[in-house]
Design a protein around this motif. Sequence first.
Motif, PDB file in Angstrom:
ATOM      1  N   THR A 209      -2.484   3.044   0.373  1.00 22.09           N
ATOM      2  CA  THR A 209      -3.112   1.787   0.080  1.00 22.09           C
ATOM      3  C   THR A 209      -4.475   2.020   1.832  1.00 22.09           C
ATOM      4  O   THR A 209      -3.556   2.775   2.769  1.00 22.09           O
ATOM      5  CB  THR A 209      -2.785   1.298   0.286  1.00 22.09           C
ATOM      6  OG1 THR A 209      -2.571  -0.589   1.191  1.00 22.09           O
ATOM      7  CG2 THR A 209      -1.240   2.121   1.405  1.00 22.09           C
ATOM      8  N   ARG A 211      -3.653  -0.447   4.010  1.00 20.26           N
ATOM      9  CA  ARG A 211      -2.888  -1.204   5.048  1.00 20.26           C
ATOM     10  C   ARG A 211      -0.927  -0.073   5.554  1.00 20.26           C
ATOM     11  O   ARG A 211      -0.917  -0.237   4.367  1.00 20.26           O
ATOM     12  CB  ARG A 211      -3.284  -2.431   5.114  1.00 20.26           C
ATOM     13  CG  ARG A 211      -4.116  -2.899   5.358  1.00 20.26           C
ATOM     14  CD  ARG A 211      -3.826  -4.475   4.314  1.00 20.26           C
ATOM     15  NE  ARG A 211      -2.408  -5.111   4.436  1.00 20.26           N
ATOM     16  CZ  ARG A 211      -2.725  -5.807   4.752  1.00 20.26           C
ATOM     17  NH1 ARG A 211      -3.952  -6.944   5.538  1.00 20.26           N
ATOM     18  NH2 ARG A 211      -1.839  -6.054   4.684  1.00 20.26           N
ATOM     19  N   THR A 212      -0.830   0.073   7.224  1.00 19.03           N
ATOM     20  CA  THR A 212       0.138   0.609   7.286  1.00 19.03           C
ATOM     21  C   THR A 212       1.449  -0.343   6.629  1.00 19.03           C
ATOM     22  O   THR A 212       2.072  -0.009   5.841  1.00 19.03           O
ATOM     23  CB  THR A 212      -0.121   0.680   8.520  1.00 19.03           C
ATOM     24  OG1 THR A 212      -0.794   1.687   8.690  1.00 19.03           O
ATOM     25  CG2 THR A 212       1.604   1.118   8.661  1.00 19.03           C
ATOM     26  N   ASP A 213       1.405  -1.444   6.432  1.00 18.14           N
ATOM     27  CA  ASP A 213       2.049  -2.513   6.673  1.00 18.14           C
ATOM     28  C   ASP A 213       2.630  -2.502   4.670  1.00 18.14           C
ATOM     29  O   ASP A 213       3.553  -2.738   4.210  1.00 18.14           O
ATOM     30  CB  ASP A 213       1.608  -4.101   6.326  1.00 18.14           C
ATOM     31  CG  ASP A 213       0.838  -4.718   7.480  1.00 18.14           C
ATOM     32  OD1 ASP A 213       0.838  -3.751   8.829  1.00 18.14           O
ATOM     33  OD2 ASP A 213       1.075  -5.818   8.115  1.00 18.14           O
ATOM     34  N   TYR A 235       1.222   7.103   8.010  1.00 16.69           N
ATOM     35  CA  TYR A 235       0.916   6.323   8.755  1.00 16.69           C
ATOM     36  C   TYR A 235       0.759   6.487   9.965  1.00 16.69           C
ATOM     37  O   TYR A 235       1.589   7.593  10.013  1.00 16.69           O
ATOM     38  CB  TYR A 235       1.522   5.057   8.775  1.00 16.69           C
ATOM     39  CG  TYR A 235       2.673   5.161   8.672  1.00 16.69           C
ATOM     40  CD1 TYR A 235       3.236   5.572  10.295  1.00 16.69           C
ATOM     41  CD2 TYR A 235       4.163   5.499   7.612  1.00 16.69           C
ATOM     42  CE1 TYR A 235       5.003   5.349  10.307  1.00 16.69           C
ATOM     43  CE2 TYR A 235       5.487   5.110   8.225  1.00 16.69           C
ATOM     44  CZ  TYR A 235       5.373   5.147   9.387  1.00 16.69           C
ATOM     45  OH  TYR A 235       7.006   5.439   9.834  1.00 16.69           O
ATOM     46  N   THR A 251      -1.719   6.273   3.716  1.00 15.95           N
ATOM     47  CA  THR A 251      -2.730   5.123   4.026  1.00 15.95           C
ATOM     48  C   THR A 251      -3.949   6.384   4.001  1.00 15.95           C
ATOM     49  O   THR A 251      -3.708   6.988   3.952  1.00 15.95           O
ATOM     50  CB  THR A 251      -2.890   4.721   5.598  1.00 15.95           C
ATOM     51  OG1 THR A 251      -3.114   6.405   6.447  1.00 15.95           O
ATOM     52  CG2 THR A 251      -1.934   3.978   5.915  1.00 15.95           C
TER      53      THR A 251
END
Lengths: 498, 237
Positions: A209, A211-213, A235, A251
Amino acid sequence: MRFALVDEKLVPKPLLTTGHPTYPISQINSSCTPQCNSAFDFNPELQTYLSGRQLLLDELPFPFAEIQEHYENGYLVYRQGILLKGKSCKCARCGTTEARWFSVFPCARCGENCLYCRQCLMMGRVSSCSALVSWTGPEPKAATVKQHLLNWNGTLSHGQAAASAKTVAAISQSSELLVWAVCGAGKTEVLFKGIEHSLQQGGRVCIATPRTDVVLELTPRLKAAFPRTTVASLYGGSEDRHLHAPLTIATTHQLLRFYQAFHTVIVDEVDAFPFSVDKTLQHAVQQARRPGSALVYLTATPNRKWQRECLQGKRAYVTIPARYHRHPLPVPKFAWCGNWEKKVLRNTLPQNVLSWIKHRLNAGKQTLLFAPKIASMEKILPILRKLHPSIESVHAEDPDRKGKVTKMRNREIPLLLTTTILERGVTFPNIDVGVLGAEDVIFTESALVQIAGRAGRSASFPAGEVVFFHYGKTEAMVRARSQIMRMNREGARKGLLD
Amino acid sequence: MDLFAGEYCLLCNAEVGHETSWTSVFLRSSRTQVCAVCQNKLKLLEGELCQRCGRVLEPGYREGRVCYDCLRWENDPEWQGLLSFNASIYHYNNFLKEVIARFKYRGDYALAMAFSAQLREKTLGAEADLLVPVPLSEERLYERGFNQSEALISAAGGEPVNLLSRVHGEKQSKKTRADRIHLPQVFQIIPDMVESIQGKRIVLVDDIYTTGSTLRHAAKMLRAHGAESVCSVTLAR
């Protein structure tokens, strides 16, 4: 580092005992890779460290001589870090070919002017004298595959169940699939069966994905669903960096260090920045998957090209057109608000925007208000604070971003003014959503669909109002609205709505 | 060459200078290397500066036009007058800290060019005979691939002259001020270069002036071998 070619084999200069001439690796054309010597007693630590990876020599905490020994016995390969072809060049790790990303420096390692890639520099410099090392020997033995049992007792909605079945089929046939699921459909659960299937076949699975979030949010959910499976969470700066795991959540950036590693790659939020704009990250996905592996894309908002390919039957896809709570998606309303920027300069807002906000504040309904630029937000916040002192604003570089989102969740903030940073990934149970200046180019079709998707997410409060305040309707706004309406129609047709 | 191609900021890689004017077509050399947003985050050292080390003078930490740190150096007979002065360009704020880390530790050599004009101005202003980089040990040089001081001199349009060598030791940034000052000499003169030092006015160039001890150790060695004067120019202070 300089290498010599001795009997068709590469020998790094520090280990060279003969007088052979040496060159930066990018100037040596040798397609020869030594045959794998099965009698060789390889180092299992190096094997788990390097298997499925592409790493720079600097990233390997093993002595040169040992690495070279593995190479000579056919257990690893040295690949050119920068591929030179005539006047053009390509970074072998991130795939960049655009000239602007390359620069030259006088290199102390090879003593020549070395070309290096600035695109993926933060992961360790790849230059024309650096070698990328990958493992070619036998793979580490996977733990007994029976243990990878799914431990999840939830039930899937009809829409989810259909998508889940298609995902399992795509994974078992090693094919590609796009899962086009509306915001709030419950995408993650759809993956569980497919992941279990791949793991039980002894496959390695990666969820990537941008995004790290999202990595941080998905990790505990997958660890809970697969309690007996090792999960690596990767990440920038994560501690699992060298963990060789059957299930990896990373990520898209971190994929650059992988090479032909995964039997199944799942790319979440394909359309989200920076994946959609960054060709190098597409390259990363291709490098990290094994030849003949399954590839599943997840998104609520595929781009125009993909949408077209789906409708023309050129791309395998499945939709989840309705939310798990069986209520339709809130359809955005358009409201013309004139030259709002001019109003902001005069320290006020358009009348209809003001009355919309006041109405929400009086009714005690929490609101997310999106605005296009950090600069305009700074002017808008003081105007809003005159209406209510606890109104806050948030943007990408805000050090207290997390704190403010938490406060919003705890209902301590009546209205949160935000840039597109909160367009996806955040869920507040009962909110209305406004966009001020919806005509701005930053509000693309997919951004607007995502923004509208913030409203009505919880089963207890499935309705929420979404208004795009604009100074001239744009194509993106119209397309976003029609995409949402199309999904609602499809959901109704398939009996996924009450 | 594509005259209308966008230029990109060296520091943040955002596109800069979409507008094409006759000046931009004919004077390609004057193009902007750093976008306005990044330029804004770099803070020039301005106002009343310490005559010795170039920092911004703060009340309660100065005596006349010299800061307390420099007074301590200059009151010590061992170090008195060794470094004529230091001139720095920018405040070492968080933004520049990140830029320097990317330049030096990640090895983004191209970043030096972002400071080309300012470095040129400061090194020319120092009126010297030789621009001398602060050396790295062999191990550190291999690790980084280039010497950041040399890169800065080249970016200033100068010719780096290597006079010094350095013995391998712990990283400076991991030490306290007292550790640094009481350090044994880590620099040596490269034997072949001894004669080139005699009577020369030397400018040492480095990325950052923290306590000034690295530069003073180098200056001490150069002065002991006959340099007429030694001053320094750094990117950050």
